[in-house]
Design a protein around this motif. Structure first.
Motif, PDB file in Angstrom:
ATOM      1  N   SER A 184       4.335 -27.293  29.229  1.00  0.00           N
ATOM      2  CA  SER A 184       3.076 -26.543  28.857  1.00  0.00           C
ATOM      3  C   SER A 184       3.394 -25.643  28.032  1.00  0.00           C
ATOM      4  CB  SER A 184       1.765 -27.012  29.777  1.00  0.00           C
ATOM      5  OG  SER A 184       0.667 -25.760  28.404  1.00  0.00           O
ATOM      6  N   GLY A 185       3.208 -25.650  26.212  1.00  0.00           N
ATOM      7  CA  GLY A 185       3.187 -24.605  25.825  1.00  0.00           C
ATOM      8  C   GLY A 185       2.934 -22.675  25.366  1.00  0.00           C
ATOM      9  N   ALA A 186       0.880 -23.091  26.035  1.00  0.00           N
ATOM     10  CA  ALA A 186       0.460 -22.687  25.694  1.00  0.00           C
ATOM     11  C   ALA A 186       0.033 -21.683  26.950  1.00  0.00           C
ATOM     12  CB  ALA A 186      -1.035 -22.856  26.239  1.00  0.00           C
ATOM     13  N   VAL A 187      -0.734 -20.650  27.023  1.00  0.00           N
ATOM     14  CA  VAL A 187      -0.830 -19.745  27.804  1.00  0.00           C
ATOM     15  C   VAL A 187      -1.009 -20.268  28.725  1.00  0.00           C
ATOM     16  CG1 VAL A 187      -0.995 -17.539  26.061  1.00  0.00           C
ATOM     17  CG2 VAL A 187      -2.667 -18.829  26.957  1.00  0.00           C
ATOM     18  N   PRO A 229       2.104 -15.767  26.403  1.00  0.00           N
ATOM     19  CA  PRO A 229       3.385 -15.375  25.128  1.00  0.00           C
ATOM     20  C   PRO A 229       1.896 -14.820  24.066  1.00  0.00           C
ATOM     21  CG  PRO A 229       3.166 -17.682  25.458  1.00  0.00           C
ATOM     22  CD  PRO A 229       2.853 -16.566  27.204  1.00  0.00           C
ATOM     23  N   LEU A 230       1.767 -13.853  23.529  1.00  0.00           N
ATOM     24  CA  LEU A 230       0.284 -13.751  22.658  1.00  0.00           C
ATOM     25  C   LEU A 230       1.068 -14.276  21.208  1.00  0.00           C
ATOM     26  CD1 LEU A 230       0.428  -9.414  23.509  1.00  0.00           C
ATOM     27  CD2 LEU A 230      -1.382 -11.336  23.422  1.00  0.00           C
ATOM     28  N   ARG A 231      -0.188 -14.873  20.904  1.00  0.00           N
ATOM     29  CA  ARG A 231       0.000 -15.410  19.443  1.00  0.00           C
ATOM     30  C   ARG A 231      -0.565 -14.868  18.420  1.00  0.00           C
ATOM     31  NH1 ARG A 231       2.371 -20.655  21.387  1.00  0.00           N
ATOM     32  NH2 ARG A 231       2.136 -20.332  23.403  1.00  0.00           N
ATOM     33  N   THR A 269     -12.217 -25.031  12.544  1.00  0.00           N
ATOM     34  CA  THR A 269     -11.345 -24.308  14.213  1.00  0.00           C
ATOM     35  C   THR A 269     -10.562 -23.750  14.407  1.00  0.00           C
ATOM     36  OG1 THR A 269     -10.856 -26.605  14.734  1.00  0.00           O
ATOM     37  CG2 THR A 269     -13.730 -26.102  15.005  1.00  0.00           C
ATOM     38  N   TYR A 270     -10.315 -22.435  15.303  1.00  0.00           N
ATOM     39  CA  TYR A 270      -9.252 -21.951  15.264  1.00  0.00           C
ATOM     40  C   TYR A 270      -8.819 -22.319  16.760  1.00  0.00           C
ATOM     41  CZ  TYR A 270     -10.214 -21.041  10.178  1.00  0.00           C
ATOM     42  OH  TYR A 270     -10.138 -20.962   9.207  1.00  0.00           O
ATOM     43  N   THR A 271      -7.692 -22.223  17.313  1.00  0.00           N
ATOM     44  CA  THR A 271      -7.649 -21.958  19.077  1.00  0.00           C
ATOM     45  C   THR A 271      -6.638 -20.269  18.590  1.00  0.00           C
ATOM     46  OG1 THR A 271      -7.477 -24.032  19.159  1.00  0.00           O
ATOM     47  CG2 THR A 271      -6.373 -23.110  20.903  1.00  0.00           C
ATOM     48  N   ASN A 272      -7.078 -18.899  19.814  1.00  0.00           N
ATOM     49  CA  ASN A 272      -6.484 -18.429  19.646  1.00  0.00           C
ATOM     50  C   ASN A 272      -5.581 -18.316  20.845  1.00  0.00           C
ATOM     51  OD1 ASN A 272      -7.892 -17.687  22.184  1.00  0.00           O
ATOM     52  ND2 ASN A 272      -9.022 -15.984  21.817  1.00  0.00           N
ATOM     53  N   THR A 273      -5.324 -17.364  21.007  1.00  0.00           N
ATOM     54  CA  THR A 273      -4.053 -17.045  21.930  1.00  0.00           C
ATOM     55  C   THR A 273      -4.061 -17.236  23.337  1.00  0.00           C
ATOM     56  OG1 THR A 273      -2.962 -15.285  22.995  1.00  0.00           O
ATOM     57  CG2 THR A 273      -4.317 -14.461  22.153  1.00  0.00           C
ATOM     58  N   ASP A 274      -6.062 -17.707  23.769  1.00  0.00           N
ATOM     59  CA  ASP A 274      -6.247 -17.589  25.096  1.00  0.00           C
ATOM     60  C   ASP A 274      -6.524 -19.371  25.199  1.00  0.00           C
ATOM     61  OD1 ASP A 274      -6.378 -14.723  26.394  1.00  0.00           O
ATOM     62  OD2 ASP A 274      -8.522 -15.256  25.802  1.00  0.00           O
TER      63      ASP A 274
END
Lengths: 157, 946
Positions: B409-412, B587-589, B709-714
């Motif tokens: 999985s590429g997300a935090v 990884p902080l986006r 909609t916007y998806t943040n680093t979290d």
């Protein structure tokens, strides 16, 4: 870098072991710097903050709270002379004594002579009421002073 | 605080103004009254700040000899509190009168937003007389300070409540404001009593938002500030970084007047300088308002600005943005129909003549999920190619490659705010205070509670002030450093053996590489960190109960970017730091919607939600959903598309909101590539450097002019609401994409962004179930099992990883040097990055008055030792050149870089750092090596600048 000599830095670092943390050395550091340089400059405060791992504003808070410390706008002369004007001394001529010394030196309390030799201050009780009026020169206290004896004292190298 | 022990019960019952109230032990009288709906006036207190009890306005009668400050005093059982007795009211009245003595009525706050809290009390006690108060003498200090570009200081209006000091120290951890002097001469001071604009203040404005009077007020950026009740308030989020702070934007007559932080799990109401003051770009006169078509006379295509045409980097006009007067004559205005028809005709023509794969599209991580979804749908289903990518390629593609490979999985795996549960925080390759300023406030706060902070970086940045450990490694040696750390962990038995055995695979191979080749001494020789420090850091990590790792571009933007990230992942897996509170990989986006744009499929290898284009069953699913046949080849990435353009295999491009001419490596090559395209359509809000190469330019909408909609680093999906209407004939981006798609024969008909979101979510696992309605005021984290009732999952992978065998993979990585190491001709290492006030290619921030005023010019950071050797002084203009080009800019002497290393922010077109950077790629993430190339430095001589 450069407001504080390595020697001053060493003296400040030597205070560290005496206290639980570096912050507690703030006042001592300010004293050490002012004794040596007759002022605590903006740059010196920045370097003290670095040495003590504090934010510059924290050192400035402490420094500016105490009227004892001088910044570069009003550096101290070589001698700092305090004439006591609290109640015991006042009753025994302290205020007149202060006025005389002001006249002799040509300065007002808080000021420094043009030659940079003497800074005159008034004191609020030096704790030597049995010797009123008294005068403090740097760290030494002199009881039962007159205008004449104070003049001599200031002249003394 | 007074500690009473008469009762051990956890609930306290007391009466306030005769009303019986029960509160948990430890509650202050003020909070208890507040909860009971009884308002007690305060000046120094604010619910989010530690109470200090200095103003005494909140005193109440508790039956003691003296009045008690309710903000400090804890409730006791049986206490009878009177908040409005004549004694109390008399006290407050006198106090207000005394404070007003020195307060010029009306103060700046009262004159603008009309909410001076002191003057409100003055009115309540019948004391405020607009004429009656004169300025007292304060001869020694100037009372007003307008030196900050965004904040006005008026010491006259200050009541020394200390709120600003606590906001600066405790909320933002910037420690700029102090108290100077004492008694009548006491006032707030910045650093060593500097003017605010010359202090280390980072202009976050937190102090202004807490100030109760006119002492600290925001300067007007557009229209004058007026009372909030007279403005329109819209709840939205910030358009800048991946932190995604919640905001409220205030408007008058379709113009933004001010922005405030809004309460949310993300930012707790905090903002940074960009979010609070950097929104006026949206009203800039350079906004594109009509479709533009390149004039016949402006062919053959090429750059139009003189400083771009000349390779020496010289500018004829000062200032940092495209010179409209110079560029505009190359274009003519057109109607939407003419422009859109031309786009469709040209793209179709290329498709017919050269095939689908001669087309490509760049979407943007600044656009919404809906726009990203539509854009990739247009490219895939309308163009018929997977050549679609965006700037994530240039920031975290290597991190994502490593994460997908190892943990599936590429997300935090955890949100940044969970640092409150960590023992150790590791920040590496991230100048967090500049690039994720509000996230940094939570990390700084954690260190003050005793959390250990390890910083590993090539630059000594501001987070180091809060660090317990700092390793300033040599550039490009991350793998060697972390291999050394992991060697010690394994050698000294500091790994989590149970976790390694149950949850990971590949340990033996990793162990062999590490133990054979990466003793701390050997690592030390490569990365320049003493072996003892490596051991110390390893022990700190090994002994920690929980560690959360944050990384940024310093890790990812290398040809070994994937290896760097693999090492961090291995470090987490070896120590069992995934899936529990206080642990994880983050990884902080960088941009506000990097996470979302990737989630929405704006990448060449996968449809939305990382469903691979190469898998037959998945392709079938999307073919059914979109009603067309889809290509099964993985598409090209950003830099590959540019290379394709140069080689004429890519002939037509649609670029939405990206500016590769400034953002991509080796831009002299990008220039040739853009000029050689048969057809380029650019959709943007300004005439960007890239748009100079366009055949058609379409006027788009800013963040504030559309809903999405916007998806943040979290992984938090948040709703950005439309705040103002766009200028002229500019259109919302999603509508433009639909128009083009329809003209290409791929029908797109949506009533609203919510419609698009529903289609997108239905094709994913991660977003399924989320709707505009259930996102609520502060959004939801994906995955979210029950969006109607839950906030979503903070911590992922508590039991298993989404890999084939459910295990995390440990990948051994030997150290490899950078692609272009320094030599006798190019002896310095260049690293590029960002600064706090600017954003990406500067097209927004350089058109924001406040941000541009704070950081107006390009600069290069060089160590004083290097400057001494080169006989160059601080502030001098110098020439920096690499094998690919040269730029001229001013020197900033700083010890934040090591001798031999220099740093240039890439925002500034007049001295674009990417003229110098090398376009070699990481083999897995296809990310360019922005963080390392060899350069030389020379003074600018008369002959060179002529």
């Amino acid at each position: 870098m450069g407001a504080l000599s390595e020697e001053i830095r060493e003296r400040i670092r030597a205070e560290f072991p005496k206290y639980p943390n570096k912050r507690a050395v703030t006042l001592n550091a300010l004293h050490i710097v002012q004794d040596a340089q007759r002022q605590v400059s903006i740059e010196a405060m920045r370097e003290i903050a670095e040495l003590l791992e504090l934010h510059p504003a924290e050192v400035h808070d402490t420094m500016s709270f105490y009227g004892f410390f001088r910044d570069e706008k009003a550096p101290l002369g070589k001698k700092r002379v305090w004439v006591c004007r609290s109640i015991s001394c006042m009753l025994r001529g302290g205020e007149e004594l202060l006025a005389d010394v002001c006249h002799d030196l040509g300065v007002k309390p808080g000021e420094t002579t043009a030659d940079g030799e003497v800074t005159l201050e008034f004191a609020e009780c030096l704790g030597v009421c049995e010797g009123a009026p008294c005068v403090l020169v740097n760290d030494e206290c002199y009881p039962n002073m007159t205008a004449e004896s104070t003049r001599e004292l200031i002249k003394k190298p | 605080m007074i500690n009473r022990t008469e009762s051990t019960s956890q609930t306290i019952t007391l009466t306030i103004d005769g009303q019986s109230v029960s509160v948990p032990r430890g509650t202050t009288i003020w909070s208890a009254a507040q909860a009971a709906g009884i308002e007690i006036p305060v000046l120094c207190h604010s619910p989010k700040l530690e109470p200090v009890g200095v103003c005494r306005m909140c005193v109440v009668d508790v039956g003691e000899r003296v009045l008690a400050p309710s903000c400090m005093r804890e409730c006791r059982d049986g206490m009878a509190v009177d908040t409005t007795s004549p004694k109390v009211e008399q006290h407050r009245r006198v106090l207000t009168r005394l404070l007003l003595e020195e307060h010029l009525v009306p103060c700046e706050r009262e004159k603008t937003s009309g909410d001076c809290e002191l003057e409100a009390l003055g009115r309540r006690y019948g004391l405020t007389d607009p004429q009656g108060h004169s300025l007292p003498e304060k001869a020694t200090n100037p009372l007003q300070d307008f030196s900050s570009p965004v904040i006005a200081v008026d010491h006259q209006a200050c009541i020394l409540c200390d709120r600003c000091i606590r906001a600066c120290d405790d909320i933002q951890s910037n420690h700029v404001i102090g108290r100077s002097g004492k008694g009548h001469n006491a006032q707030i001071a910045f650093d060593l009593n500097s003017p605010m604009g010359e202090s280390t203040c980072v202009s976050c404005g937190e102090c202004v938002s807490y100030c109760p009077t006119g002492a600290l007020t925001p300067k007007a950026i557009t229209l004058p500030i007026i009372p909030k009740s007279e403005m329109k308030a819209t709840d939205t989020v910030c358009p800048y970084c991946g932190v995604g702070c919640s905001t409220t934007v205030y408007t008058v007559d379709n113009r933004i007047v001010m922005t405030e932080g809004r309460e949310s799990p993300v930012n707790h109401g905090r903002l940074c300088v960009k979010g609070r003051y950097g929104w006026d770009y949206t009203m800039h006169p350079h906004r594109l308002t009509k479709p533009l078509i390149r004039k016949e006379s402006a062919y053959p295509k090429g750059a139009l600005s003189s400083e771009v045409k000349e390779t020496s980097g010289q500018r004829r006009k000062p200032g940092g943005i495209v010179d409209i007067d110079e560029v505009m004559p190359a274009f003519r205005e057109a109607t939407w129909d003419e422009a859109l028809d031309l786009v469709a005709e040209k793209l179709n023509g290329i498709k017919q003549a050269y095939g689908n794969n001669a087309l490509a599209g760049f979407g943007s991580a600044k656009c919404s999920n809906e726009e990203a979804y539509l854009f990739q749908k247009l490219v895939r289903a309308g163009f018929g190619t997977n050549n679609v990518d965006h700037c994530t390629r240039l920031c975290h593609s290597s991190s994502v490659a490593a994460l997908m490979e190892t943990i599936g999985s590429g997300a935090v795996t955890n949100v940044f705010a969970d640092v409150e549960n960590s023992d150790v925080i590791l920040i590496t390759g991230s100048q967090t205070t500049a690039n994720h300023p509000v996230a940094a406030t939570f990390m700084k706060e954690a260190t003050k509670r005793g959390v250990k902070l390890i910083v590993v970086d090539i630059r000594r940045h501001d987070m180091v002030d809060f660090a317990t450990h700092f390793a300033q490694i040599k550039p490009g040696t991350d793998v060697a450093f972390y291999n050394g750390v992991m060697h010690v962990l394994i050698r000294d038995g500091l790994i989590d053996e149970k976790f390694v055995a149950q949850r990971t695979c590949g340990f033996d191979e990793l162990k062999k590489l590490l133990l054979d080749d990466y003793s701390p001494e050997k690592s030390a020789a490569i990365c320049g960190i003493p072996a003892e420090t490596i051991v110390d850091i390893a022990e700190t990590i090994g002994r920690a109960k929980s560690m959360l790792i944050f990384w940024g571009m310093g890790i990812s933007q290398h040809i070994t970017g994937t290896d760097n990230a693999r090492c961090l992942i291995s470090l987490c897996l070896l120590t069992g730091n995934v899936g529990r509170p206080g642990t994880g990989l983050h990884p902080l986006r960088g941009q506000n919607n990097v996470q979302g744009a990737s989630d929405a499929g704006l990448i060449p290898l996968a449809y939305p939600d990382y469903q691979l284009v190469t898998r037959f069953d998945i392709r079938q699913k999307f073919e059914r959903a979109w009603g067309v046949e889809l290509d099964h080849h993985i598409g090209l990435t950003v830099v590959e598309i540019m290379k394709g353009a140069l080689a004429k295999s890519i002939r037509g491009m649609y670029i939405l909101g990206e500016n590769p001419f400034i953002s991509d490596p080796n831009i002299n090559k990008v220039r040739k590539a853009l000029a050689s395209l048969d057809f380029l359509v650019v959709q943007d809000i300004f005439l960007t450097e890239t748009a100079e190469f366009a055949d058609v330019i379409l006027p788009a909408s800013t963040f504030f002019e559309k809903t999405g909609t916007y998806t943040n680093t979290d992984r938090r999906v948040q709703l950005g609401r439309k705040v103002v209407d766009g200028p002229g004939e500019s259109r919302e981006d999603w509508r433009i994409i639909c128009e083009i798609s329809n003209r290409l024969g791929m029908s797109m008909n949506y009533a609203s962004p919510a419609d698009i979101f529903a289609e997108f979510a239905s094709l994913t696992e991660s977003y399924r179930g989320l709707t505009y309605e259930n996102l609520g005021p502060t959004g939801k984290l994906w995955p979210c099992r029950d969006p109607e009732h839950e906030d979503g999952e903070k911590i992922l992978f508590g039991d298993t990883f989404p890999t084939l065998d459910g295990k995390g993979k440990l990948v051994p990585c030997p150290y490899l040097p950078a692609a272009e190491v320094p030599d006798a001709v190019y002896p310095y290492v260049l690293s590029t990055g960002r600064v706090l006030e600017h954003w990406h290619t500067g097209s927004m921030t350089r058109r924001s008055q406040a941000l541009n005023a704070i950081e107006p010019e390009a600069f290069v950071v060089i160590h004083p030792i290097d400057l001494a050797v080169l006989n160059i002084s601080d502030g001098e203009r110098i020439r920096v050149s690499s094998r690919r080009g040269a730029i001229e800019l001013a020197v900033r002497a700083e010890e934040s870089v090591e001798p031999g290393c220099i740093f240039i922010p890439f925002h500034f077109r007049e001295a674009a750092a990417n003229v110098l950077t090398i376009d070699v790629l990481d083999p897995f993430g296809k990310i360019p090596e922005f963080k390392y190339c060899a350069v030389k430095i020379e003074p600018v001589t008369e002959s060179a600048s002529a």
